[in-house]
Design an enzyme around this catalytic site. Structure first.
Site, PDB file in Angstrom:
ATOM      1  N   LYS A   5       0.892  -1.154   0.000  1.00  0.00           N
ATOM      2  CA  LYS A   5       0.000   0.000   0.000  1.00  0.00           C
ATOM      3  C   LYS A   5       0.931   1.204   0.000  1.00  0.00           C
ATOM      4  O   LYS A   5       1.726   1.374   0.931  1.00  0.00           O
ATOM      5  CB  LYS A   5      -0.882   0.018   1.239  1.00  0.00           C
ATOM      6  CG  LYS A   5      -1.758   1.250   1.308  1.00  0.00           C
ATOM      7  CD  LYS A   5      -2.515   1.318   2.612  1.00  0.00           C
ATOM      8  CE  LYS A   5      -3.146   2.688   2.736  1.00  0.00           C
ATOM      9  NZ  LYS A   5      -3.339   3.065   4.120  1.00  0.00           N
ATOM     10  N   ASN A  22       2.770   4.496   0.651  1.00  0.00           N
ATOM     11  CA  ASN A  22       2.873   5.351   1.837  1.00  0.00           C
ATOM     12  C   ASN A  22       2.580   4.623   3.149  1.00  0.00           C
ATOM     13  O   ASN A  22       2.464   5.275   4.182  1.00  0.00           O
ATOM     14  CB  ASN A  22       1.987   6.595   1.712  1.00  0.00           C
ATOM     15  CG  ASN A  22       2.347   7.400   0.487  1.00  0.00           C
ATOM     16  OD1 ASN A  22       3.516   7.664   0.231  1.00  0.00           O
ATOM     17  ND2 ASN A  22       1.352   7.769  -0.292  1.00  0.00           N
ATOM     18  N   CYS A  23       2.491   3.316   3.135  1.00  0.00           N
ATOM     19  CA  CYS A  23       2.331   2.550   4.369  1.00  0.00           C
ATOM     20  C   CYS A  23       3.678   2.554   5.091  1.00  0.00           C
ATOM     21  O   CYS A  23       4.705   2.196   4.519  1.00  0.00           O
ATOM     22  CB  CYS A  23       1.905   1.119   4.060  1.00  0.00           C
ATOM     23  SG  CYS A  23       1.932   0.020   5.489  1.00  0.00           S
ATOM     24  N   VAL A  24       3.681   2.973   6.349  1.00  0.00           N
ATOM     25  CA  VAL A  24       4.915   3.077   7.133  1.00  0.00           C
ATOM     26  C   VAL A  24       5.629   1.729   7.207  1.00  0.00           C
ATOM     27  O   VAL A  24       6.838   1.651   6.997  1.00  0.00           O
ATOM     28  CB  VAL A  24       4.608   3.622   8.551  1.00  0.00           C
ATOM     29  CG1 VAL A  24       5.820   3.543   9.445  1.00  0.00           C
ATOM     30  CG2 VAL A  24       4.095   5.047   8.472  1.00  0.00           C
ATOM     31  N   THR A  84       7.195   0.619   3.900  1.00  0.00           N
ATOM     32  CA  THR A  84       8.415   1.387   3.651  1.00  0.00           C
ATOM     33  C   THR A  84       9.573   0.800   4.452  1.00  0.00           C
ATOM     34  O   THR A  84      10.678   0.625   3.920  1.00  0.00           O
ATOM     35  CB  THR A  84       8.197   2.871   4.017  1.00  0.00           C
ATOM     36  OG1 THR A  84       7.153   3.386   3.184  1.00  0.00           O
ATOM     37  CG2 THR A  84       9.459   3.688   3.815  1.00  0.00           C
TER      38      THR A  84
END
Length: 139
Positions: free
Chosen positions: A9, A11-13, A16
């Site tokens: 997804k 921009n999913c922390v 990343t």
């Protein structure tokens, strides 16, 4: 080192952080948007082989958190139908190396599968949303 097709997804922390661990271990990461992929039953089942249906689900998805979707109570066919309609329900990341497909990012499993840097072993929970709180809904 491996070339990892990594469905995330954007921009999913956690996604990343997971990609960073893979890159630091020398793997080439090809990131793809899990939410815009044209999924069908056959393509999803490649990632879920050997797992219980309940383990296919993203536990942080709004429909799961609200109780609208109860992973333990749906059949494989129902789960696939739901996930194709709403990819937020799919547990992340989905990873492919050659013809080997995996779901989720358990550090020990990834270490045993393709290898990670020893320092990456310090952080083991890279699947639960780190942004917990009343104001944030991670999905």
């Amino acid at each position: 080192m491996a070339t990892v097709v990594f469905y995330e997804k954007p921009n999913c922390v956690n996604n990343t952080r997971q990609k960073k661990l893979l890159s630091e271990a020398g793997h080439e990461v090809i990131a793809k948007d899990l939410l815009s992929e044209a999924w069908d039953e056959a393509s999803l089942l490649l990632f879920f082989k050997g797992l219980a249906v309940a383990d296919w689900f993203n536990r942080s998805a709004p429909q799961v958190k609200s109780g609208e979707v109860m992973p333990e109570k749906v059949s494989a066919k129902q789960a696939l139908t739901l996930m194709i309609a709403n990819p937020l329900l799919i547990r992340r990341p989905l990873m492919q190396v050659n013809q080997d497909y995996r779901v989720g990012f358990d550090v020990e499993s990834v270490q045993n599968w393709i290898g990670l840097q020893p320092s990456s072993q310090q952080e083991t929970d890279l699947e639960s949303c780190p942004r917990k709180g009343s104001q944030h809904v991670c999905h």
